[in-house]
Design a protein around this motif. Structure first.
Motif, PDB file in Angstrom:
ATOM      1  N   VAL A   1       0.847  -1.197   0.000  1.00  0.00           N
ATOM      2  CA  VAL A   1       0.000   0.000   0.000  1.00  0.00           C
ATOM      3  C   VAL A   1       0.880   1.242   0.000  1.00  0.00           C
ATOM      4  CG1 VAL A   1      -1.818   1.284   1.177  1.00  0.00           C
ATOM      5  CG2 VAL A   1      -1.798  -1.223   1.290  1.00  0.00           C
ATOM      6  N   LEU A   2       0.699   2.105  -0.984  1.00  0.00           N
ATOM      7  CA  LEU A   2       1.397   3.386  -1.044  1.00  0.00           C
ATOM      8  C   LEU A   2       0.498   4.467  -0.456  1.00  0.00           C
ATOM      9  CD1 LEU A   2       2.876   3.206  -4.673  1.00  0.00           C
ATOM     10  CD2 LEU A   2       3.806   2.265  -2.538  1.00  0.00           C
ATOM     11  N   ALA A   3       1.052   5.295   0.420  1.00  0.00           N
ATOM     12  CA  ALA A   3       0.268   6.321   1.095  1.00  0.00           C
ATOM     13  C   ALA A   3       1.183   7.492   1.434  1.00  0.00           C
ATOM     14  CB  ALA A   3      -0.383   5.753   2.362  1.00  0.00           C
ATOM     15  N   GLY A   4       0.605   8.531   2.022  1.00  0.00           N
ATOM     16  CA  GLY A   4       1.382   9.700   2.408  1.00  0.00           C
ATOM     17  C   GLY A   4       1.125  10.076   3.855  1.00  0.00           C
TER      18      GLY A   4
ATOM     19  N   LEU B   1      -2.454   6.392  -9.550  1.00  0.00           N
ATOM     20  CA  LEU B   1      -3.350   5.819 -10.551  1.00  0.00           C
ATOM     21  C   LEU B   1      -2.735   4.674 -11.340  1.00  0.00           C
ATOM     22  CD1 LEU B   1      -5.038   9.109 -11.814  1.00  0.00           C
ATOM     23  CD2 LEU B   1      -5.905   7.457 -10.151  1.00  0.00           C
ATOM     24  N   MET B   2      -1.424   4.436 -11.189  1.00  0.00           N
ATOM     25  CA  MET B   2      -0.812   3.306 -11.887  1.00  0.00           C
ATOM     26  C   MET B   2      -0.944   2.014 -11.075  1.00  0.00           C
ATOM     27  SD  MET B   2       3.205   4.266 -11.362  1.00  0.00           S
ATOM     28  CE  MET B   2       3.974   4.301  -9.740  1.00  0.00           C
ATOM     29  N   CYS B   3      -1.514   2.102  -9.863  1.00  0.00           N
ATOM     30  CA  CYS B   3      -1.600   0.939  -8.991  1.00  0.00           C
ATOM     31  C   CYS B   3      -2.756   0.020  -9.379  1.00  0.00           C
ATOM     32  CB  CYS B   3      -1.757   1.398  -7.540  1.00  0.00           C
ATOM     33  SG  CYS B   3      -0.307   2.260  -6.883  1.00  0.00           S
ATOM     34  N   ASP B   4      -2.744  -1.207  -8.845  1.00  0.00           N
ATOM     35  CA  ASP B   4      -3.798  -2.178  -9.119  1.00  0.00           C
ATOM     36  C   ASP B   4      -5.105  -1.779  -8.454  1.00  0.00           C
ATOM     37  OD1 ASP B   4      -2.079  -4.318 -10.435  1.00  0.00           O
ATOM     38  OD2 ASP B   4      -1.072  -4.121  -8.506  1.00  0.00           O
ATOM     39  N   PHE B   5      -5.012  -1.304  -7.236  1.00  0.00           N
ATOM     40  CA  PHE B   5      -6.165  -0.848  -6.481  1.00  0.00           C
ATOM     41  C   PHE B   5      -5.927   0.601  -6.069  1.00  0.00           C
ATOM     42  CE2 PHE B   5      -5.567  -5.385  -5.055  1.00  0.00           C
ATOM     43  CZ  PHE B   5      -6.630  -5.925  -5.777  1.00  0.00           C
ATOM     44  N   VAL B   6      -6.983   1.419  -6.132  1.00  0.00           N
ATOM     45  CA  VAL B   6      -6.882   2.802  -5.666  1.00  0.00           C
ATOM     46  C   VAL B   6      -8.131   3.113  -4.858  1.00  0.00           C
ATOM     47  CG1 VAL B   6      -6.462   5.208  -6.277  1.00  0.00           C
ATOM     48  CG2 VAL B   6      -5.703   3.392  -7.828  1.00  0.00           C
ATOM     49  N   VAL B   7      -7.939   3.483  -3.600  1.00  0.00           N
ATOM     50  CA  VAL B   7      -9.044   3.940  -2.770  1.00  0.00           C
ATOM     51  C   VAL B   7      -8.769   5.391  -2.402  1.00  0.00           C
ATOM     52  CG1 VAL B   7      -9.553   1.646  -1.894  1.00  0.00           C
ATOM     53  CG2 VAL B   7      -7.997   3.112  -0.615  1.00  0.00           C
TER      54      VAL B   7
ATOM     55  N   PRO C   1       0.313  -7.433  -5.726  1.00  0.00           N
ATOM     56  CA  PRO C   1      -0.553  -6.291  -6.031  1.00  0.00           C
ATOM     57  C   PRO C   1      -0.135  -5.051  -5.234  1.00  0.00           C
ATOM     58  CG  PRO C   1      -1.861  -8.263  -5.662  1.00  0.00           C
ATOM     59  CD  PRO C   1      -0.453  -8.599  -5.239  1.00  0.00           C
ATOM     60  N   VAL C   2      -0.306  -3.900  -5.861  1.00  0.00           N
ATOM     61  CA  VAL C   2       0.054  -2.621  -5.253  1.00  0.00           C
ATOM     62  C   VAL C   2      -1.201  -1.745  -5.197  1.00  0.00           C
ATOM     63  CG1 VAL C   2       1.558  -0.601  -5.347  1.00  0.00           C
ATOM     64  CG2 VAL C   2       2.377  -2.814  -6.216  1.00  0.00           C
ATOM     65  N   ALA C   3      -1.456  -1.162  -4.044  1.00  0.00           N
ATOM     66  CA  ALA C   3      -2.614  -0.293  -3.850  1.00  0.00           C
ATOM     67  C   ALA C   3      -2.141   1.108  -3.483  1.00  0.00           C
ATOM     68  CB  ALA C   3      -3.524  -0.842  -2.753  1.00  0.00           C
ATOM     69  N   ALA C   4      -2.993   2.093  -3.718  1.00  0.00           N
ATOM     70  CA  ALA C   4      -2.726   3.455  -3.281  1.00  0.00           C
ATOM     71  C   ALA C   4      -3.891   3.934  -2.433  1.00  0.00           C
ATOM     72  CB  ALA C   4      -2.533   4.380  -4.474  1.00  0.00           C
TER      73      ALA C   4
ATOM     74  N   GLY D   1       4.392   6.712 -17.688  1.00  0.00           N
ATOM     75  CA  GLY D   1       3.536   5.915 -18.559  1.00  0.00           C
ATOM     76  C   GLY D   1       2.092   6.349 -18.524  1.00  0.00           C
ATOM     77  N   SER D   2       1.848   7.532 -17.963  1.00  0.00           N
ATOM     78  CA  SER D   2       0.480   8.010 -17.739  1.00  0.00           C
ATOM     79  C   SER D   2      -0.309   8.171 -19.024  1.00  0.00           C
ATOM     80  CB  SER D   2       0.509   9.350 -17.003  1.00  0.00           C
ATOM     81  OG  SER D   2       1.276   9.258 -15.829  1.00  0.00           O
ATOM     82  N   SER D   3       0.359   8.542 -20.105  1.00  0.00           N
ATOM     83  CA  SER D   3      -0.369   8.760 -21.356  1.00  0.00           C
ATOM     84  C   SER D   3      -1.020   7.474 -21.833  1.00  0.00           C
ATOM     85  CB  SER D   3       0.566   9.297 -22.440  1.00  0.00           C
ATOM     86  OG  SER D   3       1.698   8.462 -22.613  1.00  0.00           O
ATOM     87  N   ALA D   4      -0.476   6.324 -21.433  1.00  0.00           N
ATOM     88  CA  ALA D   4      -1.087   5.045 -21.788  1.00  0.00           C
ATOM     89  C   ALA D   4      -2.092   4.595 -20.745  1.00  0.00           C
ATOM     90  CB  ALA D   4      -0.005   3.974 -21.973  1.00  0.00           C
ATOM     91  N   PHE D   5      -1.680   4.563 -19.453  1.00  0.00           N
ATOM     92  CA  PHE D   5      -2.588   3.950 -18.485  1.00  0.00           C
ATOM     93  C   PHE D   5      -3.781   4.836 -18.155  1.00  0.00           C
ATOM     94  CE2 PHE D   5       0.548   5.607 -15.248  1.00  0.00           C
ATOM     95  CZ  PHE D   5      -0.314   6.397 -14.497  1.00  0.00           C
ATOM     96  N   LEU D   6      -3.649   6.165 -18.268  1.00  0.00           N
ATOM     97  CA  LEU D   6      -4.824   7.010 -18.049  1.00  0.00           C
ATOM     98  C   LEU D   6      -5.843   6.821 -19.165  1.00  0.00           C
ATOM     99  CD1 LEU D   6      -3.310  10.372 -16.733  1.00  0.00           C
ATOM    100  CD2 LEU D   6      -4.596   8.662 -15.437  1.00  0.00           C
ATOM    101  N   THR D   7      -5.355   6.725 -20.397  1.00  0.00           N
ATOM    102  CA  THR D   7      -6.261   6.491 -21.527  1.00  0.00           C
ATOM    103  C   THR D   7      -6.927   5.130 -21.401  1.00  0.00           C
ATOM    104  OG1 THR D   7      -4.865   7.865 -22.934  1.00  0.00           O
ATOM    105  CG2 THR D   7      -6.431   6.421 -24.036  1.00  0.00           C
ATOM    106  N   GLN D   8      -6.156   4.120 -20.993  1.00  0.00           N
ATOM    107  CA  GLN D   8      -6.720   2.782 -20.815  1.00  0.00           C
ATOM    108  C   GLN D   8      -7.764   2.757 -19.710  1.00  0.00           C
ATOM    109  OE1 GLN D   8      -3.099   0.636 -20.097  1.00  0.00           O
ATOM    110  NE2 GLN D   8      -2.549   0.512 -22.265  1.00  0.00           N
TER     111      GLN D   8
END
Length: 259
Positions: free
Chosen positions: A49-52, A112-118, A94-97, A139-146
């Motif tokens: 889990v990635l957090a701040g 937003l590149m993570c598998d799960f985002v809450v 799996p990686v979550a944010a 890689g945002s130009s790809a994964f945001l569009t996807q």
């Protein structure tokens, strides 16, 4: 600074620079990547889990540092963002944010590149790079569009918009938008569920889910690096970064006006 905590089968990795809304530099990104790789190799970890810290996720790169960089240092910064993105891409776990407060610029892209985002419902997500004369990376130009479709991704990126997590622009992008307590509970439940499944099956399914779009994301990293280096040093970029650095902010920080 990067800090880690273990909570059952979840390894929480925190960006801990709260005085600058968790803005990150090259060293922070390298430490974040190292912590992620270490967690991915730990058999006791089922979910990363990635957090701040301090009520914010991450406000992107630290403009006080970026404004003073030469081309070599700037390229190293973009490379650090992209190496982190690729570490997430190929992680066997799996990686979550967990997004709360601000997730802007590179910070939004990390989430937003993570598998799960809450996301906590009042969290603010945005990509202000274009308005600042810069370029998305990771890689945002790809994964945001996807993830969002071309129209909504274009609105977020080209118009440099930032919105609350519960805005219709982000419909379907998050696994949960709720209170902080609800988000933490969701992540804890996901970690327990993953821990109860055979690790090889989780890794294989994650790989299968990501494989179809991987080549596009890999190509996006190269294109974004090229575009970022072309824009670096332009009058518009230098003026914008110097202005925000002088104000003590980070790229897309809370001081950034909504565009």
């Amino acid at each position: 600074m990067i800090e880690t905590e273990s909570h059952g089968p979840a390894r929480w990795i925190y960006i801990a620079n709260p005085k600058v809304i968790n803005a990150v530099g090259t060293a922070d990104l390298e430490q974040l990547r190292a912590a992620l790789v270490e967690a991915a190799a730990d058999d006791s970890v089922a979910l990363i889990v990635l957090a701040g810290r301090g009520g914010n996720f991450c406000a992107g790169d630290n403009l006080k540092e970026s404004a003073a960089m030469d081309r070599t240092a700037f390229r190293s910064l973009i490379a650090a963002f992209q190496e982190l993105a690729w570490a997430v891409e190929v992680s066997p776990k799996p990686v979550a944010a967990f997004v709360e407060g601000y997730a802007l610029g590179g910070g939004a892209e990390i989430a937003l590149m993570c598998d799960f985002v809450v996301a906590e419902r009042n969290a603010t997500i945005g990509c202000p790079e274009v308005a600042l004369g810069g370029m998305i990376s990771n890689g945002s130009s790809a994964f945001l569009t996807q993830a969002m479709g071309l129209a909504r991704a274009s609105q977020l990126v080209l118009l440099s918009e930032r919105r609350r997590a519960d805005d219709p622009l982000f419909a379907g992008l998050f696994n949960l938008v709720g209170s902080r307590e609800e988000c933490v509970k969701w992540l804890s439940g996901a970690a327990d569920r993953l821990a109860s499944s055979p690790p090889a099956a989780v890794t294989g399914a994650r790989e299968a889910l990501r494989a179809p779009g991987r080549q596009a994301r890999k190509a996006a990293l190269a294109e974004e690096l090229m575009q970022a280096m072309e824009l670096f040093g332009s009058p518009a970029y230098r003026e914008a970064t110097a202005a925000f650095a002088h104000g003590g902010g980070a790229r897309g920080s809370a001081s950034d006006s909504h565009r």
